[in-house]
Write an enzyme that holds these catalytic residues in place. Structure first.
Site, PDB file in Angstrom:
ATOM      1  CG  ASP A 153       2.737   1.362   7.731  1.00  5.97           C
ATOM      2  OD1 ASP A 153       2.065   1.713   8.823  1.00  5.97           O
ATOM      3  OD2 ASP A 153       2.335   1.187   6.724  1.00  5.97           O
ATOM      4  CG  HIS A 181       1.080   4.065  12.572  1.00  7.79           C
ATOM      5  ND1 HIS A 181      -0.395   3.758  12.470  1.00  7.79           N
ATOM      6  CD2 HIS A 181       1.209   3.329  11.486  1.00  7.79           C
ATOM      7  CE1 HIS A 181      -1.005   3.238  11.503  1.00  7.79           C
ATOM      8  NE2 HIS A 181       0.206   2.951  10.691  1.00  7.79           N
ATOM      9  CD  GLU A 215      -2.901  -0.944   5.611  1.00 10.03           C
ATOM     10  OE1 GLU A 215      -2.659  -2.003   6.300  1.00 10.03           O
ATOM     11  OE2 GLU A 215      -2.869   0.044   5.947  1.00 10.03           O
ATOM     12  CD  GLU A 216      -1.730   2.930   7.608  1.00  5.90           C
ATOM     13  OE1 GLU A 216      -0.392   2.639   7.395  1.00  5.90           O
ATOM     14  OE2 GLU A 216      -2.257   2.415   8.495  1.00  5.90           O
ATOM     15  CG  HIS A 267      -0.583   0.113   2.405  1.00  9.45           C
ATOM     16  ND1 HIS A 267      -0.528   1.484   3.366  1.00  9.45           N
ATOM     17  CD2 HIS A 267      -0.208  -0.712   3.677  1.00  9.45           C
ATOM     18  CE1 HIS A 267      -0.158   1.487   4.194  1.00  9.45           C
ATOM     19  NE2 HIS A 267       0.192   0.057   4.539  1.00  9.45           N
TER      20      HIS A 267
HETATM   21 ZN   LIG Z   1       0.928  -0.345   6.577  1.00  9.83          ZN
END
Ligand SMILES: [Zn+2]
Length: 381
Positions: free
Chosen positions: A205, A348, A238-239, A93
């Site tokens: 991420d 994150h 995705e998040e 992603h």
């Molecule tokens: Zn991720």
């Protein structure tokens, strides 16, 4: 692990270790990876990183973008296998967590909610970039100073609801000229290069996963193609909702899938390896096994890693994995799905930290697995 030799004290010594990342060929922080990280793209607003991804993929693949905003790069099967039409989906992603403006008050302060999961403590005191119709607007995350907090307030953890964004506006009228409700923000921080081929940045991420999908497809193309067609995608959303993985898996109807994401490196203080297993920076990609994942795809990745002498570790998940694999494996009548992750620290946060050779090893592992697929390979359970 040896510490970088510090020069004896003197003028030169004052240059701090760690500097803004500069692009390097081959392993390390390549130009495409740095451009992907610099591009701002919270869930649902991924146009900027998608443009970087598409341009890079266009050098070796047929590229398109679907209605939800997910780009696709297709690598045709090797010569002689065109008629097979067996398809492997390779997905990482491209969206990141961010903030969305919900209200602009008459004093000119912006109020916001989260896009994806945030630890509110991490947001305190950060600098932000808000992408607006008029271009990027910078601001800071404000919070009542400690001196003015009542005793009970001091004990409480900060919450997003109590924080505001200050863009330096004179009043609400001026703020509303600069920013609109629904504009999104990310933390204003450049990727930082650290010793041992390590890099700290926001959006590792999962810009890393989208980069690995791209690199694995490039390596397969360079090898003349696999017996299966490779569909590499940089899924959006995705998040938040798995919106990109749900829709692209539905549209592409793959015969199997490999999802790439990040996972927790366990060589940072306070992490219990009994729960997460041992995944240190530099130990290579992490291949997952578990109830929602297809064991045949796991064995394919495991065999590829051993055959190509690519370092890797294994992670187990008893339930959902918390990644796009959760959406892909139940697409239509089901898709045999594997999951490979890159170990990072401080997920994150604006200081997610990775060892770059784990990223490149991950791309080699997935390309090697793709090239091991045979005409008749079946992942039926
Ligand atoms: Zn991720």
């Amino acid at each position: 692990m040896s510490q970088p030799k510090r020069k004896p004290a003197g003028k030169a010594a004052s240059k701090p270790a760690g500097k803004p990342a500069r692009a390097k060929g081959g392993e390390g922080a390549t130009p495409v990876l740095l451009e992907l990280l610099a591009a701002r793209g919270p869930s649902g607003y991924e146009q900027a990183p998608v443009a970087v991804w598409r341009e890079a993929a266009g050098a070796f693949a047929q590229v398109s973008t679907d209605l939800v905003g997910t780009p696709l790069a297709l690598i045709a099967p090797a010569h002689g296998y065109e008629s097979e039409r067996r398809r492997l989906l390779v997905m990482g992603h491209i969206d990141e967590i961010g903030l969305i403006v919900t209200h602009i008050d008459d004093e000119g302060f912006l109020w916001f909610r989260d896009v994806g999961g945030w630890d509110a403590q991490i947001l305190v005191g950060q600098r932000l970039v808000i992408d607006t119709a008029g271009g990027p607007v910078r601001g800071v995350l404000g919070k009542k100073p400690i001196h003015l907090l009542r005793e009970e307030e001091r004990k409480k953890l900060p919450s997003l609801r109590e924080m505001h964004i200050d863009i330096g506006a004179r009043d609400g009228e001026q703020a509303r000229e600069m920013v609109r409700i629904g504009d999104v923000a990310v933390i204003d921080a450049e990727p930082l290069e650290l010793p041992n081929g390590r890099l700290a940045s926001r959006a590792l991420d999962n810009r890393l996963g989208s980069f690995v999908a791209l690199e694995a497809a490039r390596l397969v193309a360079e090898a003349g193609g696999a017996q299966w067609e490779i569909a590499a995608v940089a899924a959006v959303q995705e998040e938040t909702t798995f919106g990109g993985s749900r829709t692209s898996a539905f549209a592409l109807e793959p015969d199997a899938a490999i999802v790439i994401d990040v996972t927790h490196a366990t060589d940072a203080p306070g992490i219990d390896v009994k729960e997460a297993g041992k995944h240190e920076l530099g130990s290579g990609p992490v291949i997952s096994r578990g109830s929602t994942l297809n064991n045949g795809v796991f064995e394919l990745l495991h065999a590829a890693g051993e055959a190509e002498k690519i370092p890797f570790t294994v992670e187990a998940s008893g339930r959902a994995t918390g990644t796009d694999a959760d959406a892909v494996h139940v697409s239509r009548a089901g898709v045999p799905t594997g999951l490979v992750s890159i170990p990072i620290r401080y997920m994150h946060s604006p200081v997610e930290l990775v060892q770059l050779d784990d990223v490149h090893a991950c791309a080699r592992l997935i390309a090697a697995a793709a090239l091991r697929l045979q005409r008749g390979t079946s992942f039926a359970r």
